[in-house]
Motif scaffolding. Structure first.
Motif, PDB file in Angstrom:
ATOM      1  N   LEU A   9       0.829  -1.205   0.000  1.00  0.00           N
ATOM      2  CA  LEU A   9       0.000   0.000   0.000  1.00  0.00           C
ATOM      3  C   LEU A   9       0.865   1.257   0.000  1.00  0.00           C
ATOM      4  CD1 LEU A   9      -2.879  -0.978   2.462  1.00  0.00           C
ATOM      5  CD2 LEU A   9      -2.783  -1.167  -0.026  1.00  0.00           C
ATOM      6  N   ALA A  10       1.965   1.235   0.746  1.00  0.00           N
ATOM      7  CA  ALA A  10       2.847   2.403   0.772  1.00  0.00           C
ATOM      8  C   ALA A  10       3.407   2.689  -0.617  1.00  0.00           C
ATOM      9  CB  ALA A  10       3.979   2.183   1.774  1.00  0.00           C
ATOM     10  N   GLU A  11       3.786   1.636  -1.333  1.00  0.00           N
ATOM     11  CA  GLU A  11       4.327   1.830  -2.679  1.00  0.00           C
ATOM     12  C   GLU A  11       3.259   2.385  -3.619  1.00  0.00           C
ATOM     13  OE1 GLU A  11       6.361  -0.784  -6.300  1.00  0.00           O
ATOM     14  OE2 GLU A  11       6.344  -1.556  -4.242  1.00  0.00           O
ATOM     15  N   LEU A  12       2.020   1.914  -3.471  1.00  0.00           N
ATOM     16  CA  LEU A  12       0.947   2.379  -4.354  1.00  0.00           C
ATOM     17  C   LEU A  12       0.652   3.868  -4.169  1.00  0.00           C
ATOM     18  CD1 LEU A  12      -1.538  -0.639  -4.198  1.00  0.00           C
ATOM     19  CD2 LEU A  12      -0.317   0.193  -6.223  1.00  0.00           C
ATOM     20  N   VAL A  13       0.891   4.388  -2.961  1.00  0.00           N
ATOM     21  CA  VAL A  13       0.631   5.816  -2.718  1.00  0.00           C
ATOM     22  C   VAL A  13       1.933   6.612  -2.678  1.00  0.00           C
ATOM     23  CG1 VAL A  13      -1.536   5.363  -1.544  1.00  0.00           C
ATOM     24  CG2 VAL A  13       0.564   5.502  -0.194  1.00  0.00           C
ATOM     25  N   ALA A  14       3.024   5.987  -3.133  1.00  0.00           N
ATOM     26  CA  ALA A  14       4.313   6.662  -3.300  1.00  0.00           C
ATOM     27  C   ALA A  14       4.861   7.232  -1.994  1.00  0.00           C
ATOM     28  CB  ALA A  14       4.206   7.758  -4.360  1.00  0.00           C
ATOM     29  N   VAL A  15       4.744   6.449  -0.918  1.00  0.00           N
ATOM     30  CA  VAL A  15       5.326   6.834   0.373  1.00  0.00           C
ATOM     31  C   VAL A  15       6.372   5.781   0.742  1.00  0.00           C
ATOM     32  CG1 VAL A  15       4.905   7.167   2.836  1.00  0.00           C
ATOM     33  CG2 VAL A  15       3.266   8.025   1.159  1.00  0.00           C
ATOM     34  N   PRO A  16       7.631   6.172   0.944  1.00  0.00           N
ATOM     35  CA  PRO A  16       8.672   5.192   1.289  1.00  0.00           C
ATOM     36  C   PRO A  16       8.329   4.477   2.589  1.00  0.00           C
ATOM     37  CG  PRO A  16       9.641   7.295   0.666  1.00  0.00           C
ATOM     38  CD  PRO A  16       8.167   7.534   0.816  1.00  0.00           C
ATOM     39  N   PHE A  17       8.510   3.160   2.590  1.00  0.00           N
ATOM     40  CA  PHE A  17       8.222   2.367   3.788  1.00  0.00           C
ATOM     41  C   PHE A  17       9.510   1.711   4.243  1.00  0.00           C
ATOM     42  CE2 PHE A  17       6.451  -1.234   6.197  1.00  0.00           C
ATOM     43  CZ  PHE A  17       5.571  -0.541   7.016  1.00  0.00           C
ATOM     44  N   PRO A  18       9.839   1.779   5.533  1.00  0.00           N
ATOM     45  CA  PRO A  18      11.111   1.227   6.023  1.00  0.00           C
ATOM     46  C   PRO A  18      11.146  -0.277   5.916  1.00  0.00           C
ATOM     47  CG  PRO A  18       9.693   1.844   7.875  1.00  0.00           C
ATOM     48  CD  PRO A  18       9.026   2.372   6.624  1.00  0.00           C
ATOM     49  N   SER A  19      12.324  -0.803   5.645  1.00  0.00           N
ATOM     50  CA  SER A  19      12.540  -2.238   5.612  1.00  0.00           C
ATOM     51  C   SER A  19      13.218  -2.639   6.903  1.00  0.00           C
ATOM     52  CB  SER A  19      13.405  -2.619   4.412  1.00  0.00           C
ATOM     53  OG  SER A  19      13.686  -4.004   4.411  1.00  0.00           O
ATOM     54  N   SER A  20      12.521  -3.405   7.734  1.00  0.00           N
ATOM     55  CA  SER A  20      13.050  -3.753   9.060  1.00  0.00           C
ATOM     56  C   SER A  20      12.354  -4.975   9.578  1.00  0.00           C
ATOM     57  CB  SER A  20      12.835  -2.592  10.035  1.00  0.00           C
ATOM     58  OG  SER A  20      13.100  -2.991  11.367  1.00  0.00           O
ATOM     59  N   SER A  21      13.036  -5.704  10.465  1.00  0.00           N
ATOM     60  CA  SER A  21      12.439  -6.883  11.094  1.00  0.00           C
ATOM     61  C   SER A  21      11.356  -6.500  12.094  1.00  0.00           C
ATOM     62  CB  SER A  21      13.533  -7.693  11.803  1.00  0.00           C
ATOM     63  OG  SER A  21      14.151  -6.913  12.810  1.00  0.00           O
ATOM     64  N   THR A  22      11.265  -5.212  12.414  1.00  0.00           N
ATOM     65  CA  THR A  22      10.263  -4.783  13.403  1.00  0.00           C
ATOM     66  C   THR A  22       9.057  -4.130  12.732  1.00  0.00           C
ATOM     67  OG1 THR A  22      11.344  -2.619  13.671  1.00  0.00           O
ATOM     68  CG2 THR A  22      12.019  -4.392  15.158  1.00  0.00           C
ATOM     69  N   VAL A  23       8.973  -4.219  11.402  1.00  0.00           N
ATOM     70  CA  VAL A  23       7.842  -3.621  10.707  1.00  0.00           C
ATOM     71  C   VAL A  23       6.598  -4.464  10.948  1.00  0.00           C
ATOM     72  CG1 VAL A  23       6.883  -3.214   8.406  1.00  0.00           C
ATOM     73  CG2 VAL A  23       9.193  -2.467   8.939  1.00  0.00           C
ATOM     74  N   GLU A  24       5.457  -3.793  11.162  1.00  0.00           N
ATOM     75  CA  GLU A  24       4.193  -4.503  11.352  1.00  0.00           C
ATOM     76  C   GLU A  24       3.761  -5.128  10.042  1.00  0.00           C
ATOM     77  OE1 GLU A  24      -0.502  -3.648  12.344  1.00  0.00           O
ATOM     78  OE2 GLU A  24       0.911  -2.004  12.200  1.00  0.00           O
TER      79      GLU A  24
END
Length: 219
Positions: free
Chosen positions: A204-219
């Protein structure tokens, strides 16, 4: 009593930092603010008390009504993230005799007809939500609409699939819908391979062009 750690990065947090209004409501108390699932939300509504205090199944029309109230009170000049959790297709089953009869068929156990009727009931709530969003100018042209489930349900049909969820890995439990439509989403396309709930936030973040962090703690 375990809660979402504050170190986790939620989609709501990511979008709010990008200037979005973030709204949430849950009919499933497992996602209540008691467990810190309100992280990143400007407004977050618990619609049900905790399961441990008694099973109170909140119908989907209350979820839609909460969404409408939050949208009407929000800043309409900013992009909005709306996260809703429905619990219609979940135990305890409360399908009426008429609803069960509508999905009854030869060879179909009554519990399966009841479950199908509750899935259909959820579908009507989603249709109402979509119509309500359209009345507010939120359509396929400017809004990404996504639907996903956390699990299916074993209904002893066939018997080896078991009853309930959390105990088996059969398709009836682990194969769930993840449907997305809106700008940037090609129509009629199915994704092959393994897809999981962990894919929702970055997709969803990619579809709205908002960078999303890559991490083992991401929900």
């Amino acid at each position: 009593n375990r809660a979402l750690p504050l170190s986790a990065t939620t989609l709501a947090e990511t979008l709010r930092q990008a200037g979005w209004v973030t709204l949430g409501a849950t009919a499933n108390p497992n996602l209540n603010a008691d467990f810190q699932f309100d992280q990143g939300f400007d407004t977050y509504r618990n619609l049900s008390d905790l399961w441990r205090n008694g099973l109170e199944k909140v119908p989907g029309d209350q979820v839609v009504r909460a969404a409408e109230q939050m949208l009407d009170a929000a800043d309409a000049t900013r992009p909005t993230y709306l996260q809703l959790v429905f619990v219609d297709a979940h135990s305890p089953m409360d399908a009426t005799a008429a609803e069960v009869e509508a999905f009854a068929a030869d060879g179909i156990p009554e519990r399966v007809a009841a479950y199908r009727s509750e899935v259909h009931r959820l579908d009507t709530h989603l249709a109402r939500l979509e119509a309500s969003l359209a009345e507010r100018g939120l359509t396929d042209q400017n809004t990404v609409f996504a639907v996903i489930s956390d699990h299916g349900e074993g209904l002893l049909w066939p018997e080896h699939l078991g009853m309930g969820h959390g105990l088996y890995l059969y398709p009836s439990t682990v194969h769930v819908p993840f449907v997305v439509k809106g700008p940037g989403v090609p129509e009629g396309v199915s994704v092959d391979g393994i897809v999981s709930g962990v894919d929702v936030a970055p997709t969803l973040a990619e579809l709205v062009a908002v960078p999303f962090p890559s991490s083992s703690t991401v929900e």
